[in-house]
Enzyme design. Structure first.
Site, PDB file in Angstrom:
ATOM      1  CB  CYS A  36      -0.945   0.020   1.208  1.00 27.32           C
ATOM      2  SG  CYS A  36      -2.096  -1.375   1.275  1.00 27.32           S
TER       3      CYS A  36
ATOM      4  CB  SER B  33       6.768   1.327   0.855  1.00 29.36           C
ATOM      5  OG  SER B  33       6.485  -0.036   0.738  1.00 29.36           O
TER       6      SER B  33
HETATM    7  P1  4NP Z   1       1.314  -1.283   3.868  1.00 30.42           P
HETATM    8  O1  4NP Z   1      -0.141  -1.801   4.351  1.00 30.42           O
HETATM    9  O2  4NP Z   1       2.247  -1.525   5.048  1.00 30.42           O
HETATM   10  O3  4NP Z   1       1.108   0.158   3.610  1.00 30.42           O
HETATM   11  O4  4NP Z   1       1.678  -2.103   2.656  1.00 30.42           O
HETATM   12  C1  4NP Z   1      -0.354  -3.091   4.845  1.00 30.42           C
HETATM   13  C2  4NP Z   1      -0.528  -4.138   3.962  1.00 30.42           C
HETATM   14  C3  4NP Z   1      -0.769  -5.415   4.451  1.00 30.42           C
HETATM   15  C4  4NP Z   1      -0.845  -5.633   5.819  1.00 30.42           C
HETATM   16  C5  4NP Z   1      -0.657  -4.570   6.700  1.00 30.42           C
HETATM   17  C6  4NP Z   1      -0.412  -3.298   6.208  1.00 30.42           C
HETATM   18  N1  4NP Z   1      -1.112  -6.933   6.305  1.00 30.42           N
HETATM   19  O5  4NP Z   1      -1.247  -7.087   7.540  1.00 30.42           O
HETATM   20  O6  4NP Z   1      -1.183  -7.896   5.523  1.00 30.42           O
END
Ligand code: 4NP
Length: 170
Positions: free
Chosen positions: A15, A17
């Site tokens: 999301c 990065s």
């Molecule tokens: P990101 O968001 O850190 O901005 O890519 C997330 C994507 C997946 C998860 C957590 C945050 N997850 O728990 O799978």
């Protein structure tokens, strides 16, 4: 001048990065600086390795003209500290994980991405984080994109100022 290497880091690398990766890469290209600045992204977690970014992140970015479809998730590793000059975390938990991993002799910048934000509307008294949008709605992705655009503009300015200062002192 040696290329400046920038790594954006969040938790899942699907999301925040990759959005920063795509937005910053696009701004670097638009400024004609692709030969001087290289960009990558990674996650501290390993749940989404090899996946493309979240469809909500892809669509939100696409609506403002940024492509994320070429990106695939990977996990940050110790070698990244030898490869990158700027390692920029989306939130304080990511930053703490990176600080635990960092070799003692790492001499680059390890900090929050939004330390570079050029937008006063996002600045507060404390450290500023890009909030995790994964479990929320599309409005969270839009807010994240705005923060990332402001961070990316500020980061390009900071890198350009440094390059000019370096040139003048050499
Ligand atoms: P990101 O968001 O850190 O901005 O890519 C997330 C994507 C997946 C998860 C957590 C945050 N997850 O728990 O799978």
């Amino acid at each position: 001048m040696k290329p400046v290497k920038v790594l954006f880091v969040c938790l899942g690398n699907i999301c925040r990065s990759p959005t920063a990766h795509g937005v910053f890469e696009s701004m670097v290209k638009a400024e004609g600086l692709s030969h001087l600045i290289t960009v990558d992204s990674a996650g501290t977690g390993d749940w989404h390795l090899g996946e493309e970014p979240d469809q909500r992140a892809i669509r939100t970015a696409q609506r403002r003209g940024y492509s994320l479809r070429h990106l695939r998730a990977r996990q940050v590793c110790t070698e990244d500290f030898a490869r990158f000059n700027y390692i920029l975390a989306m939130d304080l938990a990511n930053l703490a994980n990176l600080q635990d991993m960092a070799p003692v002799d790492f001499s680059g910048e390890l900090r929050l991405f939004l330390d570079y934000s050029d937008s006063p509307s996002f600045s507060k008294a404390g450290p500023e984080e890009v909030p995790d949008p994964y479990s929320g709605g599309i409005d969270g992705f839009e807010r994240v994109l705005g923060m990332i655009e402001a961070g990316s503009r500020g980061l390009i300015s900071a890198i350009k100022s440094r390059a000019i200062a370096h040139k003048q002192s050499s």
